[in-house]
Motif scaffolding. Structure first.
Motif, PDB file in Angstrom:
ATOM      1  N   GLY A 182       0.797  -1.227   0.000  1.00 38.54           N
ATOM      2  CA  GLY A 182       0.000   0.000   0.000  1.00 38.54           C
ATOM      3  C   GLY A 182       0.826   1.271   0.000  1.00 38.54           C
ATOM      4  N   ALA A 183       2.156   1.135   0.070  1.00 36.76           N
ATOM      5  CA  ALA A 183       3.042   2.305   0.082  1.00 36.76           C
ATOM      6  C   ALA A 183       3.030   2.993  -1.286  1.00 36.76           C
ATOM      7  N   ASP A 184       3.536   4.214  -1.312  1.00 35.38           N
ATOM      8  CA  ASP A 184       3.614   4.995  -2.555  1.00 35.38           C
ATOM      9  C   ASP A 184       4.662   4.350  -3.479  1.00 35.38           C
ATOM     10  N   PRO A 185       4.246   3.892  -4.680  1.00 37.02           N
ATOM     11  CA  PRO A 185       5.195   3.240  -5.597  1.00 37.02           C
ATOM     12  C   PRO A 185       6.382   4.144  -5.952  1.00 37.02           C
ATOM     13  N   ALA A 186       6.133   5.430  -6.086  1.00 43.74           N
ATOM     14  CA  ALA A 186       7.215   6.357  -6.438  1.00 43.74           C
ATOM     15  C   ALA A 186       8.268   6.415  -5.329  1.00 43.74           C
ATOM     16  N   ASN A 217      -5.860   6.990 -12.786  1.00 46.92           N
ATOM     17  CA  ASN A 217      -4.913   7.090 -11.658  1.00 46.92           C
ATOM     18  C   ASN A 217      -3.697   6.197 -11.833  1.00 46.92           C
ATOM     19  N   LEU A 218      -3.835   5.084 -12.539  1.00 51.16           N
ATOM     20  CA  LEU A 218      -2.677   4.216 -12.784  1.00 51.16           C
ATOM     21  C   LEU A 218      -1.662   4.933 -13.664  1.00 51.16           C
ATOM     22  N   MET A 219      -2.155   5.607 -14.706  1.00 50.21           N
ATOM     23  CA  MET A 219      -1.262   6.354 -15.590  1.00 50.21           C
ATOM     24  C   MET A 219      -0.577   7.501 -14.841  1.00 50.21           C
ATOM     25  N   GLU A 220      -1.330   8.113 -13.926  1.00 50.04           N
ATOM     26  CA  GLU A 220      -0.741   9.184 -13.111  1.00 50.04           C
ATOM     27  C   GLU A 220       0.391   8.634 -12.231  1.00 50.04           C
ATOM     28  N   GLU A 221       0.159   7.452 -11.676  1.00 48.09           N
ATOM     29  CA  GLU A 221       1.188   6.811 -10.841  1.00 48.09           C
ATOM     30  C   GLU A 221       2.444   6.516 -11.664  1.00 48.09           C
ATOM     31  N   PHE A 226       8.064   7.871 -13.333  1.00 46.52           N
ATOM     32  CA  PHE A 226       8.974   8.383 -14.356  1.00 46.52           C
ATOM     33  C   PHE A 226       9.741   9.595 -13.825  1.00 46.52           C
ATOM     34  N   ARG A 227       9.010  10.533 -13.247  1.00 45.52           N
ATOM     35  CA  ARG A 227       9.637  11.774 -12.769  1.00 45.52           C
ATOM     36  C   ARG A 227      10.673  11.494 -11.689  1.00 45.52           C
ATOM     37  N   VAL A 228      10.339  10.600 -10.766  1.00 45.96           N
ATOM     38  CA  VAL A 228      11.263  10.258  -9.679  1.00 45.96           C
ATOM     39  C   VAL A 228      12.538   9.625 -10.232  1.00 45.96           C
TER      40      VAL A 228
END
Length: 333
Positions: A182-186, A217-221, A226-228
């Motif tokens: 459940g953590a933030d994938p980024a 929301n998946l595409m946003e994730e 990518f940005r990270v």
């Protein structure tokens, strides 16, 4: 020199070069697909409208795709007219040539690696297509080549996804960077990139969430991931590989279209080719999308993930039949 004689050396070399992995992995497709074509050629002998109609049905039945089949049949008609071919058997090597051309395209099928430093490869795709297994097998491949590898457990939403990647990590002998479910994938990617840089790792393989491809929301994730990654390694990710289950046929093509439009996919991985008779989907996907097939899954073993080779693919299917046709032509002469 006849068309078949000119092809003799090429056929022999290509057939010889086909690995046992491709031959074994495409057994079901070869039996269903090529067996039907061979039967058609034996029965019809003459090229007429009925021949084209039956060939069309066989190709569509192998999931080559309606649009691709229409193009292919038109090309075959033109070649038959140009070369004044009447015997159906003589069409076989031409069909093989056309399929190789369709599969080749312009893009390279080799994995793009960093010129220097760490290579980062991101994996995307819906749940159940074999994404985690593909990551594990690719980690094994890189490790067997002497490269150091690290895995990032970025699919933090699917139950058991992190544990599944850890199992593969243990099997292959590589570490997995993870956080809690459940953590933030980024955030996981941030940790993984930093760990990889600190350890001087050659290749970082990143898993991502695989919920339905049409969810905004998946595409946003994915964009956030990518940005990270790019903040830490500006040239990365070097590949974004979309993993597809070949056995799902046209559904895999739909997934490829949706993901390809929205997530910066650079190449495709087709899993479970050994378990389906519809390996023609490789041809449909390659022809209808401007995306190269980079890897294919040809079995359950650790080393059954293979780099895709269009000539090996086609000649693993048609090699024997091609050689028979060529031999018959020589005998007739």
């Amino acid at each position: 020199m006849s068309f078949f004689k000119r092809l003799k050396e090429s056929i022999a070399q290509k057939t010889e070069a086909v690995t046992s992995k491709f031959k074994e992995g495409l057994t079901k497709t070869r039996t269903a697909f090529v067996g039907k074509i061979e039967d058609l050629i034996t029965r019809r002998k003459k090229i007429d409208e009925m021949f084209y109609e039956e060939l069309e049905e066989i190709l569509i039945g192998a999931d080559v795709g309606v649009n691709t089949v229409m193009e292919l049949i038109d090309d075959l008609r033109a070649e038959v007219k140009k070369r004044k071919i009447e015997n159906a058997a003589e069409l076989q090597p031409i069909l093989s040539e056309k399929l190789v051309d369709l599969l080749k395209g312009n893009a390279s099928t080799s994995l793009r690696m960093a010129d220097q430093g760490m290579t980062v490869i991101l994996f995307v795709g819906v749940n159940g297509v074999g994404k985690t297994t593909t990551i594990g097998k690719l980690a094994h491949k890189f490790k067997s080549e002497g490269k150091s590898v690290l895995l990032a457990a970025g699919d933090t939403f699917r139950a058991g996804a992190i544990e599944q990647l850890e199992v593969w990590g243990k099997r292959v002998g590589v570490d997995v960077i993870k956080q809690e479910s459940g953590a933030d994938p980024a955030a996981v990617m941030y940790d993984a990139v930093h760990a990889a840089k600190q350890r001087g790792v050659d290749v970082l393989l990143c898993d991502t969430a695989g919920r339905l491809q049409n969810k905004h929301n998946l595409m946003e994730e994915l964009n956030k991931i990518f940005r990270v990654i790019q903040r830490e390694v500006p040239s990365a990710p070097h590949e974004v590989l979309l993993v597809l289950d070949a056995a799902t046929g046209q559904n895999a093509l739909s997934q490829a279209k949706l993901f390809g439009e929205k997530s910066g996919v650079t190449g495709l991985v087709l899993t479970k080719l050994d378990g389906t008779a519809k390996g023609g989907i490789v041809i449909a996907i390659r022809n209808e999308l401007d995306l190269p097939v980079k890897l294919v899954g040809l079995g359950e073993k650790m080393d059954d993930l293979q780099e895709f080779d269009s000539e090996q693919f086609v000649h693993a299917l048609f090699g024997g039949l091609l050689q028979n046709v060529e031999d018959e032509s020589e005998t007739a002469e």
